[in-house]
Design a protein around this motif. Structure first.
Motif, PDB file in Angstrom:
ATOM      1  N   ALA A 249       0.832  -1.207   0.000  1.00  0.00           N
ATOM      2  CA  ALA A 249       0.000   0.000   0.000  1.00  0.00           C
ATOM      3  C   ALA A 249       0.866   1.256   0.000  1.00  0.00           C
ATOM      4  N   ALA A 252       2.603   1.625  -3.355  1.00  0.00           N
ATOM      5  CA  ALA A 252       1.627   1.962  -4.394  1.00  0.00           C
ATOM      6  C   ALA A 252       1.353   3.461  -4.397  1.00  0.00           C
ATOM      7  N   MET A 253       1.261   4.049  -3.200  1.00  0.00           N
ATOM      8  CA  MET A 253       1.019   5.489  -3.113  1.00  0.00           C
ATOM      9  C   MET A 253       2.252   6.302  -3.482  1.00  0.00           C
ATOM     10  N   ILE A 262      -2.522   7.338  -7.251  1.00  0.00           N
ATOM     11  CA  ILE A 262      -3.339   6.341  -6.563  1.00  0.00           C
ATOM     12  C   ILE A 262      -3.828   6.918  -5.246  1.00  0.00           C
ATOM     13  N   ALA A 267      -4.860   2.138  -2.876  1.00  0.00           N
ATOM     14  CA  ALA A 267      -3.614   1.618  -2.319  1.00  0.00           C
ATOM     15  C   ALA A 267      -3.885   0.532  -1.285  1.00  0.00           C
TER      16      ALA A 267
END
Length: 492
Positions: A249, A252-253, A262, A267
């Motif tokens: 997560a 992803a961000m 995102i 995320a």
């Protein structure tokens, strides 16, 4: 029959050789710090020469060269101080050797900076200074230069005294001090500064609470049960899944923002999928690794060692992706202002600037990092793989929670706060067990003075680190203001 004179001559020669050998050893010991300084100086000079390749024909090339030199100096200090927070717990838990930790951190930090580092950075450090208040590009350049110099000097001093501080907060203080010196108190966005000041408390407390909660869970569900191995087979894959979800997560961000923006919910969805996948993969691996292990705590350390190493590498990658861009932000701002003759709130970071940041971190870590790595890993409280894993897990989760809440937090404060959280929880848990033992009269009562002597967190380090955190922004701001007046006087 041997000649007594020859024998005495050989003895005298042996003594002289021994003295020479002692002098050589002493010389090597004394000159060892100079080697690091010499190599650092070479890197700084090379950074300045590299900037000449890009701005050698520009009228303002000397400004960019000077900024590149200071940026390289800043990057070296980030490697010496900030990276210790990611690798210290793994080294302290003996899951990694010092050499292995430095190698992994150097690769992961550089990869994070170059592959996932922000291509756009807020050069005035998250909106602390209004660009309109310093519209004169010359004044803006000197302000950013002063911020870079002051932040690097402060982190260098903190490393020297053995205090892990936030390089991002150092840059924030530097930008604030230079902005005030250049344009007055009205140039500062004080609500933003208030949020950053609040993060001084929120970051370490949140990191410490989450780390202590995971350690309490491990103690209750794995360590203090009859069949420790069976419990580990059940819960270690779950903990690995949580770690994978948190890092997925987070990355992803932060790591995919070059490709696609995102939001937090997306995320978290990516993190949930990654957590399930890693749980499915790790469950049979942990089962196979646990075969034949004795039902004792020492066996549990084996099962946590590899996940701890992976988490340390991921923390370094995430740090490179997020914090390096903030640290070289003033350098990117100077390059933009020198090239286009105007200040800007956000600019693209040139690749060569990110390369200076990535390589400087690696060199700083290699040359000066072991001191802070040892301090974070073993001198605050004693860590084993389970405790160190709680620290890494807490760091990842705290950043996710802070991003969701919109709080500006420091990875340094989170990681070190998590170490303190683990240590203070161990103290509380040991104290509670001692009271229960005394109540049941299972063990000999321990005097209050003896319990105080057995504190599991070194108070001297606690006070030094907290004091350094509190004065980081004011100290770097004062240094920056002085540096701005000096640079502006020279430039004029």
């Amino acid at each position: 029959m041997s000649d007594p004179n020859n024998t005495n001559q050989w003895k005298t020669l042996d003594k002289d050789l021994g003295r020479i050998n002692q002098v050589e050893v002493a010389t090597q010991y004394i000159s060892r710090p100079l080697v690091g300084l010499g190599l650092s100086l070479v890197f700084i000079v090379l950074a300045g020469l590299a900037s000449m390749l890009f701005f050698g024909q520009q009228p303002t090339s000397f400004v960019v060269i000077a900024a590149a030199v200071f940026g390289a100096y800043m990057a070296l200090n980030i490697g010496a101080n900030d990276v210790a927070n990611n690798m210290g717990p793994a080294v302290g838990a003996k899951a990694l050797t010092m050499g292995g930790a430095i190698a992994i951190a150097a690769v992961c930090e550089s990869a994070g900076a170059l592959l996932a580092g922000g291509d756009v950075v807020s050069t005035i450090s998250k909106g602390i200074i209004d660009p309109a208040s310093v519209e004169d590009s010359r004044i803006f350049i000197w302000a950013m230069m002063a911020a870079l110099v002051s932040a690097a000097m402060w982190v260098n001093l903190a490393t020297y005294i053995g205090a892990p501080v936030s390089t991002t907060h150092s840059v924030v203080g530097g930008v604030m001090g230079a902005g005030i010196a250049a344009a007055g108190l009205g140039a500062v966005n004080w609500p933003t500064m208030g949020a950053i000041a609040a993060s001084w408390v929120i970051s370490p407390v949140l990191g410490g609470v989450i780390a202590a909660a995971f350690l309490a869970f491990i103690k209750a569900k794995i360590i203090y049960v009859d069949d420790k191995i069976a419990a580990a087979r059940r819960w270690v894959p779950v903990l690995i899944g949580i770690m994978a979800a948190a890092f997925a997560a987070y990355l992803a961000m932060k790591g995919l923002k070059k490709i696609i923006k995102i939001d937090i919910l997306t995320a978290l969805g990516i993190g949930a999928v990654a957590g399930l996948v890693f749980y499915a993969i790790s469950a049979p691996l942990i089962r196979r690794q646990s075969e034949g292990l004795e039902n004792r705590n020492k066996s549990l350390k084996v099962l946590f060692s590899l996940p701890l190493v992976l988490s340390a590498g991921l923390l370094s990658f995430a740090h490179g992706a997020n914090d390096v861009a903030n640290a070289v932000g003033p350098l990117a701002a100077i390059v933009h202002a020198a090239e286009f003759g105007a200040a800007a709130g956000k600019v693209s970071i040139p690749l060569w600037v990110m390369v200076i940041g990535a390589l400087g971190i690696s060199f700083g870590l290699f040359l000066f990092g072991p001191k802070l790595i040892r301090m974070v890993g073993s001198q605050i409280t004693k860590l084993n793989p389970m405790r160190a894993y709680c620290v890494a897990l807490s760091a990842a989760i705290t950043v996710i929670v802070a991003s969701w809440l919109g709080l500006p937090v420091s990875s340094t404060h989170i990681a070190v706060g998590a170490v303190f959280g683990v240590g203070f929880f161990r103290e509380w848990h040991a104290e509670r067990r001692a009271r229960n033992s005394n109540r049941k009269r299972v063990a000999k009562p321990v005097a209050a003075e003896e319990r105080r002597r057995r504190k599991l967190v070194r108070r001297s380090h606690f006070m030094t680190i907290v004091a350094a955190w509190i004065i980081t922004v004011p100290a770097s701001a004062c240094l920056s203001a002085v540096a701005f007046f000096v640079l502006n006087a020279i430039g004029s």
